[in-house]
Design an enzyme around this catalytic site. Structure first.
Site, PDB file in Angstrom:
ATOM      1  N   GLU A 110      36.885  22.311  57.496  1.00 20.60           N
ATOM      2  CA  GLU A 110      38.242  22.842  57.414  1.00 20.60           C
ATOM      3  C   GLU A 110      39.117  22.296  58.538  1.00 20.60           C
ATOM      4  OE1 GLU A 110      36.975  27.092  55.313  1.00 20.60           O
ATOM      5  OE2 GLU A 110      37.508  27.059  57.433  1.00 20.60           O
ATOM      6  N   HIS A 124      41.782  29.097  53.485  1.00 25.53           N
ATOM      7  CA  HIS A 124      41.113  30.072  54.365  1.00 25.53           C
ATOM      8  C   HIS A 124      42.091  31.149  54.829  1.00 25.53           C
ATOM      9  CE1 HIS A 124      37.425  30.508  57.192  1.00 25.53           C
ATOM     10  NE2 HIS A 124      37.987  31.695  56.982  1.00 25.53           N
ATOM     11  N   ARG A 139      32.290  32.238  53.356  1.00 23.87           N
ATOM     12  CA  ARG A 139      32.109  31.142  54.300  1.00 23.87           C
ATOM     13  C   ARG A 139      31.842  29.848  53.541  1.00 23.87           C
ATOM     14  NH1 ARG A 139      30.848  32.383  59.499  1.00 23.87           N
ATOM     15  NH2 ARG A 139      31.453  30.213  59.797  1.00 23.87           N
ATOM     16  N   THR A 141      35.186  33.790  49.029  1.00 30.74           N
ATOM     17  CA  THR A 141      36.129  34.104  50.105  1.00 30.74           C
ATOM     18  C   THR A 141      35.367  34.405  51.391  1.00 30.74           C
ATOM     19  OG1 THR A 141      36.168  36.435  49.422  1.00 30.74           O
ATOM     20  CG2 THR A 141      37.906  35.003  48.558  1.00 30.74           C
TER      21      THR A 141
END
Length: 325
Positions: A269, A291, A240, A238
């Site tokens: 992303e 994310h 990078r 959780t």
């Protein structure tokens, strides 16, 4: 107040990266704010050219754009990570950079454990099976298609000893887990509170990542590390994208070197459809979330409030949360 009476031009490049229900209060000094929902990299230089203050979350501020923004005094990053900003260029041009700190101390650890619980108990897999009609097919009160494991008594390896890593460790201890903080990869002599990195790889049932992305941490979990994982752990990220070699992750899952993966971040992303993790996202032992570990309503509002606090503090001559190159 060093800027008393002056009207500042403030530009927010990507307001859409904060949820619609988040209230962004106006700075308490004379200003003109221009808010863009999103800004493509090619649009940044033109949009910030006359700004004194630029707010960005993910829109990149590179050297050329910074050099062309002659009036720029502050870049207020609406996040903790500042890799979207060329810090050296800002320093060369006398531009202060601020960031957001300690706003996600609850939301990220909670999301981390949501992934751990879901994978350790195969929640998503059982839900999907029920939807497919497997319960009726089983013909009894339950069925045992997917593994279910307790957390109590298992070993949690935490990579990253900041606020978030420590909060995750506290939750683990509350669940009667054995918690190991990994020493920095390749670093010895960090003291008795840390376990050698390779030993954490070898002895953990769950490994969770809470490190910043730097040259020293890029791909710190790769083929070599997966080969060390004797207990076939869950791997949770959780933190990078880029901390894990994504193709090596897929290979590790294929070979059974790890029992599952819960990821909230990837290198690119949003990921394209042919991204390695998109290719395995439907597997019962994989959960990929977009994310959003940071994105509880409470956390985003705290971030937005701190963001404007940073802007106001700078304009009053008392800059805070300043990031050095």
């Amino acid at each position: 107040m060093i800027n008393d009476g002056e009207t500042a031009r403030v530009v927010f490049l990507d307001r859409e990266t904060l949820s619609p229900e988040t209230r962004l209060r106006a700075p308490a000094f004379p200003h003109r704010m221009e808010v863009f929902a999103k800004t493509a990299p090619a649009e940044v230089a033109e949009r910030i050219r006359d700004a004194e203050i630029v707010i960005t979350n993910k829109a990149p501020l590179r050297r050329e754009a910074i050099a062309g923004a002659r009036n720029l005094r502050l870049v207020a990053v609406a996040a903790t990570g500042t890799d979207v900003v060329d810090l050296n260029a800002c320093a060369e041009h006398g531009v202060t950079v601020s960031n957001i700190r300690n706003y996600a101390a609850h939301t990220v650890p909670e999301h981390t454990f949501a992934l751990i619980f879901a994978l350790r108990r195969s929640i998503a897999a059982y839900r999907d099976a029920v939807i497919r009609g497997r319960w009726q097919e089983a013909g009894q009160f339950c069925f045992f298609d997917f593994p279910i494991r307790d957390l109590a008594g298992s070993t949690l390896g935490v990579i990253g000893d900041g606020v978030l890593g420590r909060a995750v460790a506290d939750l683990g201890r509350a669940l009667d887990m054995r918690v190991l903080f990994a020493a920095y990869k390749g670093v010895e002599g960090m003291g008795p509170l840390y376990t050698p990195f390779d030993e954490v790889m070898q002895t953990s049932d769950i490994i969770t990542l809470h490190s910043p992305l730097m040259p020293s941490t890029r791909n710190m979990i790769a083929e070599r590390e997966f080969a060390l994982m004797e207990r076939r752990p869950l791997l949770i990220n959780t933190a990078r994208g880029g901390l894990v070699d994504e193709q090596a992750l897929v290979t590790a899952l294929d070979k059974g070197l790890i029992s599952g993966a819960g990821f909230d971040v990837v290198v690119q992303e949003p990921p394209p459809p042919d991204h390695p993790l998109m290719q395995i996202a439907a597997r019962p032992n994989v959960i990929l979330t977009p994310h959003v570990a940071w994105a509880s309503q409470e956390a985003i509002q705290s971030l937005a409030d701190q963001l404007i606090d940073n802007v106001e503090a700078f304009w009053s001559g008392r800059p805070r949360n300043v990031v050095a190159p």
